[in-house]
Design an enzyme around this catalytic site. Structure first.
Site, PDB file in Angstrom:
ATOM      1  N   THR A  13       0.835  -1.195   0.000  1.00 36.19           N
ATOM      2  CA  THR A  13       0.000   0.000   0.000  1.00 36.19           C
ATOM      3  C   THR A  13       0.875   1.253   0.000  1.00 36.19           C
ATOM      4  OG1 THR A  13      -0.179   0.140   2.428  1.00 36.19           O
ATOM      5  CG2 THR A  13      -1.773  -1.259   1.269  1.00 36.19           C
ATOM      6  N   GLY A  14       0.320   2.332  -0.541  1.00 39.73           N
ATOM      7  CA  GLY A  14       1.082   3.575  -0.623  1.00 39.73           C
ATOM      8  C   GLY A  14       2.365   3.401  -1.410  1.00 39.73           C
ATOM      9  N   THR A  16       3.239   4.207  -4.824  1.00 44.90           N
ATOM     10  CA  THR A  16       3.550   4.893  -6.074  1.00 44.90           C
ATOM     11  C   THR A  16       4.861   5.660  -6.006  1.00 44.90           C
ATOM     12  OG1 THR A  16       2.196   6.802  -5.403  1.00 44.90           O
ATOM     13  CG2 THR A  16       1.137   5.104  -6.769  1.00 44.90           C
ATOM     14  N   GLY A  18       8.516   6.656  -3.122  1.00 42.86           N
ATOM     15  CA  GLY A  18       9.190   6.503  -1.841  1.00 42.86           C
ATOM     16  C   GLY A  18       9.454   5.076  -1.422  1.00 42.86           C
ATOM     17  N   ILE A  19       9.314   4.830  -0.123  1.00 46.01           N
ATOM     18  CA  ILE A  19       9.605   3.516   0.451  1.00 46.01           C
ATOM     19  C   ILE A  19       8.717   2.443  -0.170  1.00 46.01           C
ATOM     20  CG2 ILE A  19       9.493   2.152   2.562  1.00 46.01           C
ATOM     21  CD1 ILE A  19      10.328   4.674   4.098  1.00 46.01           C
ATOM     22  N   GLY A  20       7.435   2.731  -0.322  1.00 45.43           N
ATOM     23  CA  GLY A  20       6.513   1.740  -0.882  1.00 45.43           C
ATOM     24  C   GLY A  20       6.888   1.321  -2.283  1.00 45.43           C
ATOM     25  N   SER A 141       7.942   3.270  12.404  1.00 45.18           N
ATOM     26  CA  SER A 141       8.953   4.328  12.373  1.00 45.18           C
ATOM     27  C   SER A 141       9.710   4.335  13.689  1.00 45.18           C
ATOM     28  CB  SER A 141       8.285   5.694  12.165  1.00 45.18           C
ATOM     29  OG  SER A 141       9.194   6.753  12.368  1.00 45.18           O
ATOM     30  N   TYR A 154       1.866  11.891  14.853  1.00 44.88           N
ATOM     31  CA  TYR A 154       2.501  10.904  13.985  1.00 44.88           C
ATOM     32  C   TYR A 154       3.152   9.804  14.832  1.00 44.88           C
ATOM     33  CZ  TYR A 154       5.877   8.911  10.675  1.00 44.88           C
ATOM     34  OH  TYR A 154       6.624   8.052   9.898  1.00 44.88           O
TER      35      TYR A 154
END
Length: 264
Positions: A13-14, A16, A18-20, A141, A154
């Site tokens: 998920t997420g 598109t 960066g990390i994903g 995180s 966060y």
């Protein structure tokens, strides 16, 4: 170490950017069929095209859905009923003074960062247990352990992910299913890059100088004294998804450059 995930279906998920996105690429390289998700249909299509160009004989699919809502999670589950690997990477962050964080900001942070993973795990983990093989990974995180004063909401959401992942791991007792959390430190994703650019403009410095200053000022205990790359985080996630990680379960796997000052 040769990680072979041929025949496995993975959802990231997420994914598109960066990390994903780096995780999706790593899973494809290991032979898994990969489904990526994000809210924007256009961004999902573009990311799928990018991933397909580097994937040989491996399937890449995309599902656009807002996983911060029950309907969005239901849409993903309907499109992809079963998966062997679930990487709960979708998340949001922002720097904000605690006294300026409204109730709706706390709720949105919780819905996106925590409840998306809860809802998806509730569906996909059941099938993994029935088939007696599976991997669930929550991207938490170091802020879950080292709550940042500038992003309390966060840090709260990332700590909640640790609690969920540890509790779910206990449901896998005696099976070949594992549930783990991965804890990145500051990582130079596109979103972080935009934050650094804004801070650099305010201070009249370069982005690289601001990145170094951010680590010195906000993460002074860092041992590597720099931001990690998305690929460095992805390496740990791919391991956690692998057959080789069969005895790693209920763990909080730290990839935070030594920020958390503990040996435990």
């Amino acid at each position: 170490m040769k990680i072979d995930l041929k025949g496995r279906t993975a959802i990231v998920t997420g994914a598109t950017r960066g990390i994903g996105h780096a995780i999706a690429r790593g899973l494809l390289d290991a032979g898994a069929s990969v489904v990526i998700n994000a809210r924007s249909r256009d961004e999902v299509h573009a990311a799928v095209d990018t991933l397909r160009r580097g994937a040989l004989n491996v399937e890449v699919r995309g599902v656009a859905a807002d996983l911060g809502t029950p309907d969005g999670c239901a849409a993903l589950v309907k499109a992809i009923p079963e998966a062997d690997i679930l990487v709960n990477n979708a998340g949001i962050f922002e720097q904000r003074d605690f006294f300026a964080i409204e109730d709706e900001d706390w709720q949105r942070m919780f819905d996106v960062n925590v409840m998306s993973g809860v809802r998806l795990a509730r569906h996909y983990l059941r099938g993994m247990l029935q088939r007696n093989w599976g991997r669930v990974v929550f991207i938490s995180s170091e802020s879950a352990l080292n709550i940042p004063a500038e992003m309390v909401h966060y840090g709260f959401s990332k700590a909640a992910q640790l609690a969920v992942s540890r509790g779910l791991a206990k449901l896998t007792r005696g099976t070949q299913v594992t549930v783990n959390a991965v804890l990145p430190g500051p990582t130079r994703t596109e979103g972080v890059e935009r934050m650094l650019e804004a801070m650099a403009r305010e201070r009249g410095t370069s982005v690289d100088e601001q990145a170094a200053a951010f680590v010195r000022e906000h993460r002074p205990s860092s041992i590597i004294q720099r931001f990690a790359s998305p690929q460095e985080i992805a390496h740990m996630v791919i391991y956690a998804c692998s057959p080789q990680a069969s005895a790693t379960n209920g763990a909080a796997l730290r990839v935070e450059g030594g920020i958390v000052d503990t040996i435990g």
